[in-house]
Scaffold this motif. Structure first.
Motif, PDB file in Angstrom:
ATOM      1  N   HIS A   8      51.555  41.490 -21.220  1.00  0.00           N
ATOM      2  CA  HIS A   8      50.353  40.902 -21.818  1.00  0.00           C
ATOM      3  C   HIS A   8      50.705  40.166 -23.117  1.00  0.00           C
ATOM      4  N   HIS A  21      43.485  33.239 -17.692  1.00  0.00           N
ATOM      5  CA  HIS A  21      43.454  33.071 -16.245  1.00  0.00           C
ATOM      6  C   HIS A  21      43.990  34.305 -15.517  1.00  0.00           C
ATOM      7  N   VAL A  22      45.085  34.850 -16.023  1.00  0.00           N
ATOM      8  CA  VAL A  22      45.758  35.941 -15.315  1.00  0.00           C
ATOM      9  C   VAL A  22      45.057  37.282 -15.519  1.00  0.00           C
ATOM     10  N   TYR A  23      44.704  37.594 -16.756  1.00  0.00           N
ATOM     11  CA  TYR A  23      44.235  38.946 -17.059  1.00  0.00           C
ATOM     12  C   TYR A  23      42.719  39.084 -17.171  1.00  0.00           C
ATOM     13  N   LEU A  24      42.017  38.048 -17.583  1.00  0.00           N
ATOM     14  CA  LEU A  24      40.563  38.135 -17.671  1.00  0.00           C
ATOM     15  C   LEU A  24      39.889  37.645 -16.400  1.00  0.00           C
ATOM     16  N   GLU A  25      40.406  36.572 -15.832  1.00  0.00           N
ATOM     17  CA  GLU A  25      39.822  36.019 -14.616  1.00  0.00           C
ATOM     18  C   GLU A  25      40.488  36.540 -13.349  1.00  0.00           C
ATOM     19  N   GLN A  26      41.592  37.291 -13.534  1.00  0.00           N
ATOM     20  CA  GLN A  26      42.278  37.933 -12.412  1.00  0.00           C
ATOM     21  C   GLN A  26      42.714  36.926 -11.346  1.00  0.00           C
ATOM     22  N   LEU A  27      43.181  35.771 -11.788  1.00  0.00           N
ATOM     23  CA  LEU A  27      43.694  34.762 -10.866  1.00  0.00           C
ATOM     24  C   LEU A  27      45.168  35.032 -10.594  1.00  0.00           C
ATOM     25  N   SER A  28      45.600  34.721  -9.413  1.00  0.00           N
ATOM     26  CA  SER A  28      46.997  34.954  -9.047  1.00  0.00           C
ATOM     27  C   SER A  28      47.533  33.753  -8.294  1.00  0.00           C
ATOM     28  N   THR A 252      54.498  37.924 -16.473  1.00  0.00           N
ATOM     29  CA  THR A 252      53.123  38.221 -16.084  1.00  0.00           C
ATOM     30  C   THR A 252      53.045  39.351 -15.089  1.00  0.00           C
ATOM     31  N   GLU A 254      53.061  43.052 -14.098  1.00  0.00           N
ATOM     32  CA  GLU A 254      52.822  44.316 -14.769  1.00  0.00           C
ATOM     33  C   GLU A 254      53.865  45.364 -14.399  1.00  0.00           C
TER      34      GLU A 254
END
Length: 258
Positions: A8, A21-28, A252, A254
């Motif tokens: 993070h 985009h990655v952590y709040l919107e959970q886009l991959s 990115t 985890e």
């Protein structure tokens, strides 16, 4: 509390908008076959090392697929002192620690933590190529956060702490054998890390309070990172000559407790 790992922090510092985009919107983004194979290889290596450390039976190395067997054997030969029994040590594999700070919960997972009366070592197994410059890894949030959390959650002084990265992949021609990079710690580094961490968390709090009415900041358009970013189209930074999907940023991904 919002959980934060080194991944993070690295992404937040590199590009706040991509963090959104990655952590709040959970886009991959899709992972290529080669990328997934590398991730699987690293996961199996970590599991075998943990199993060995816990004293659980593992198959004879000859029964493990050659790349894993070769790399494990090479690591044992390169650093036998790391694996010799020592009654003065407390050894903890895949050890998780957390530290609350500014309404966030900082989380680290040590591949191997070796505690001795006057010193403590963090060992981390890396299954990718050694970076050309150690300075890059010294500034990486994994190095900084791992040492910071251990200093904050133990009775050791910063000067008694160190972190060792082992780059473990070995090839059959023995031209690429395990190598290590060691980073020592100090009170000066600890205070600098704390200042940088507090400032970064304060920025994150401010950006979260404004979101979703206002997006997280973007990095300058001239930054070369946009050229290979999977979210270039979403950020209106698209380069028509760039492939739709680029290399997945390992920062990115985890960490997962085994």
């Amino acid at each position: 509390m919002f959980h934060l790992s080194q991944g993070h922090l690295n992404l937040l510092q590199t590009c706040p908008r991509k963090f959104q985009h990655v952590y709040l919107e959970q886009l991959s983004v899709p992972t290529s076959f080669e990328q997934q194979a590398r991730l699987n290889w690293g996961d199996r290596f970590h599991r075998l090392m943990q199993q060995r450390e816990l004293g659980l039976p593992i198959h004879e190395l000859s029964g493990i697929e050659p790349p894993l067997s070769r790399s494990m054997s090479a690591l044992f030969q390169a650093a036998p002192e790391l694996f010799e029994p020592n009654e003065a040590q407390v050894r903890q594999s895949e050890h998780r620690r957390t530290l609350p700070l500014q309404n966030y919960l900082l989380t680290v997972i040590y591949d191997l933590l070796i505690l001795q009366p006057q010193q403590a070592q963090i060992l981390d197994w890396k299954t990718y190529a050694r970076p050309p410059h150690s300075r890059w890894l010294a500034q990486h949030w994994q190095t900084r956060l791992y040492l910071f959390v251990l200093a904050e959650t133990s009775d050791y002084t910063p000067e008694q702490l160190s972190m060792i990265y082992w780059f473990v992949e070995a090839d059959p021609n023995r031209t690429n054998q395990p190598t290590s990079l060691t980073f020592t710690y100090s009170s000066i580094l600890h205070q600098q890390t704390k200042q940088d961490l507090m400032r970064l968390l304060q920025q994150l709090t401010a950006w979260k309070q404004q979101y979703p009415e206002q997006d997280f900041p973007q990095i300058p358009a001239s930054n070369h990172l946009c050229e290979t970013c999977n979210f270039a189209v979403r950020c209106q930074r698209e380069n028509s000559d760039r492939p739709t999907f680029a290399r997945l940023d390992v920062d990115t991904i985890e960490e997962i407790a085994l």
